[in-house]
Design an enzyme around this catalytic site. Structure first.
Site, PDB file in Angstrom:
ATOM      1  N   GLY A  18      42.808  10.958  53.028  1.00 20.23           N
ATOM      2  CA  GLY A  18      41.996  11.957  53.703  1.00 20.23           C
ATOM      3  C   GLY A  18      42.789  13.242  53.824  1.00 20.23           C
ATOM      4  N   SER A  19      42.204  14.198  54.527  1.00 16.13           N
ATOM      5  CA  SER A  19      42.855  15.496  54.742  1.00 16.13           C
ATOM      6  C   SER A  19      43.889  15.376  55.859  1.00 16.13           C
ATOM      7  CB  SER A  19      41.808  16.539  55.132  1.00 16.13           C
ATOM      8  OG  SER A  19      41.273  16.231  56.421  1.00 16.13           O
ATOM      9  N   PHE A  21      45.239  15.718  59.509  1.00 16.96           N
ATOM     10  CA  PHE A  21      44.632  15.530  60.831  1.00 16.96           C
ATOM     11  C   PHE A  21      43.417  14.605  60.814  1.00 16.96           C
ATOM     12  CE2 PHE A  21      46.250  19.940  60.472  1.00 16.96           C
ATOM     13  CZ  PHE A  21      47.430  19.767  61.167  1.00 16.96           C
ATOM     14  N   SER A  22      43.330  13.741  59.805  1.00  9.96           N
ATOM     15  CA  SER A  22      42.175  12.834  59.702  1.00  9.96           C
ATOM     16  C   SER A  22      42.456  11.444  60.255  1.00  9.96           C
ATOM     17  CB  SER A  22      41.728  12.727  58.242  1.00  9.96           C
ATOM     18  OG  SER A  22      42.759  12.168  57.443  1.00  9.96           O
ATOM     19  N   GLY A  23      43.691  11.148  60.632  1.00  9.64           N
ATOM     20  CA  GLY A  23      44.010   9.850  61.213  1.00  9.64           C
ATOM     21  C   GLY A  23      44.571   8.832  60.236  1.00  9.64           C
ATOM     22  N   LYS A  24      45.081   9.285  59.092  1.00  9.85           N
ATOM     23  CA  LYS A  24      45.641   8.367  58.089  1.00  9.85           C
ATOM     24  C   LYS A  24      46.817   7.570  58.654  1.00  9.85           C
ATOM     25  CE  LYS A  24      46.696  11.692  55.360  1.00  9.85           C
ATOM     26  NZ  LYS A  24      46.318  12.750  56.294  1.00  9.85           N
ATOM     27  N   GLU A  91      52.828   8.971  53.938  1.00 10.02           N
ATOM     28  CA  GLU A  91      53.014  10.231  53.205  1.00 10.02           C
ATOM     29  C   GLU A  91      53.284   9.965  51.722  1.00 10.02           C
ATOM     30  OE1 GLU A  91      52.133  12.893  54.559  1.00 10.02           O
ATOM     31  OE2 GLU A  91      52.430  12.635  56.707  1.00 10.02           O
ATOM     32  N   LEU A 169      55.807  21.381  54.330  1.00 12.73           N
ATOM     33  CA  LEU A 169      55.598  20.591  55.532  1.00 12.73           C
ATOM     34  C   LEU A 169      55.129  21.493  56.653  1.00 12.73           C
ATOM     35  CD1 LEU A 169      58.694  18.229  55.473  1.00 12.73           C
ATOM     36  CD2 LEU A 169      56.355  17.710  54.805  1.00 12.73           C
ATOM     37  N   GLY A 170      54.207  20.982  57.435  1.00  9.98           N
ATOM     38  CA  GLY A 170      53.719  21.761  58.551  1.00  9.98           C
ATOM     39  C   GLY A 170      52.714  20.989  59.367  1.00  9.98           C
TER      40      GLY A 170
END
Length: 188
Positions: A18-19, A21-24, A91, A169-170
Site C-alpha cells: 500500500g501507500s 501511512f496505510s498500515g502496512k 520495508e 526516507l521521510g
C-alpha cells in the site's frame, strides 16, 4: 484469514502492500505477534537504510514496535534466519531484487514469509522487488491510507519536496497519502 503453520506444513509468502501511512507495518506486526501467541518461532528483518524510528526494532507510525534485525542485503536474511517458523520482512521495497529468491527459498523450506512494503514509489512506478513478490506470493493484502486532501481511500505516496531521488526516507514532513484524483492534480 490465514492458517497458522508449523514446520511440517508447506511454507508460503504473504505480501502486504500500500501507500505510505496505510498500515502496512502495523499489519505485519499484528501477524507476527499472532504467530508468537501460537508459539511459533519468529524472526523479523528490515533494511539497514531504515533508521527512522529505531535501529533494533520495526516501528509503525502508530508507535507499535517489534524487535528486528537490520540487514544490508537480502542474502543476509538467509544467513541469519536459522530455524524459524515465520519470517517477517519490513520495508521490502528497499531490498535488492534477490529478495524474491530469498523469500521463495524460505517458503520452499517450509517457512511462512510475511513481507510488507510500498508497491509504488513517489512517482507512481512499481517499487523495487515488490512487483515480483506480488507475482509469486500466495496471499496479497493491499491496504489503503486516507487521502489528506479529500478523505477518499489513498493509493499513492505523494512527495511534498522537489527531491527526485527514488529513495528518500521521510514521514509526514515529506509525504502525504493521496487518492488517484488528488495525486493526478498534485503532479500536474
Amino acid at each position: 484469514m490465514f492458517i497458522e503453520t508449523s514446520k511440517s506444513q508447506k511454507g508460503w509468502i504473504e505480501v502486504i502492500v500500500g501507500s505510505m501511512f496505510s498500515g502496512k507495518t502495523e499489519e505485519l506486526i499484528r501477524r507476527l505477534n499472532r504467530a508468537k501467541i501460537a508459539k511459533q518461532t519468529v524472526e523479523i528483518f528490515k533494511p539497514g537504510i531504515d533508521v527512522r524510528y529505531s535501529e533494533e526494532e520495526v516501528v509503525s507510525h502508530d508507535s507499535n514496535a517489534i524487535r528486528s534485525t537490520s540487514v544490508e542485503n537480502s542474502a543476509n536474511i538467509l544467513l541469519l534466519s536459522g530455524s524459524v517458523d515465520v519470517i517477517g520482512i519490513d520495508e521490502a521495497q528497499f531490498f535488492d531484487k534477490g529478495l524474491v529468491a530469498v523469500c521463495n527459498q524460505l517458503a520452499n523450506d517450509g517457512v511462512r514469509v510475511i513481507v510488507a512494503g510500498l508497491d509504488m514509489d513517489f512517482s507512481g512506478k512499481p517499487f523495487g522487488p515488490i512487483p515480483d513478490l506480488l507475482a509469486t506470493a500466495e496471499y496479497v493484502t493491499k491496504v489503503h491510507a486516507i487521502c489528506m486532501r479529500c478523505g477518499a481511500l489513498a493509493n499513492y505516496s505523494y512527495r511534498l519536496s522537489e527531491n527526485k531521488d527514488t529513495v528518500l526516507l521521510g514521514e509526514k514532513d515529506r509525504y502525504e497519502p493521496l487518492c488517484r484524483s488528488c495525486y493526478l492534480k498534485a503532479t500536474k
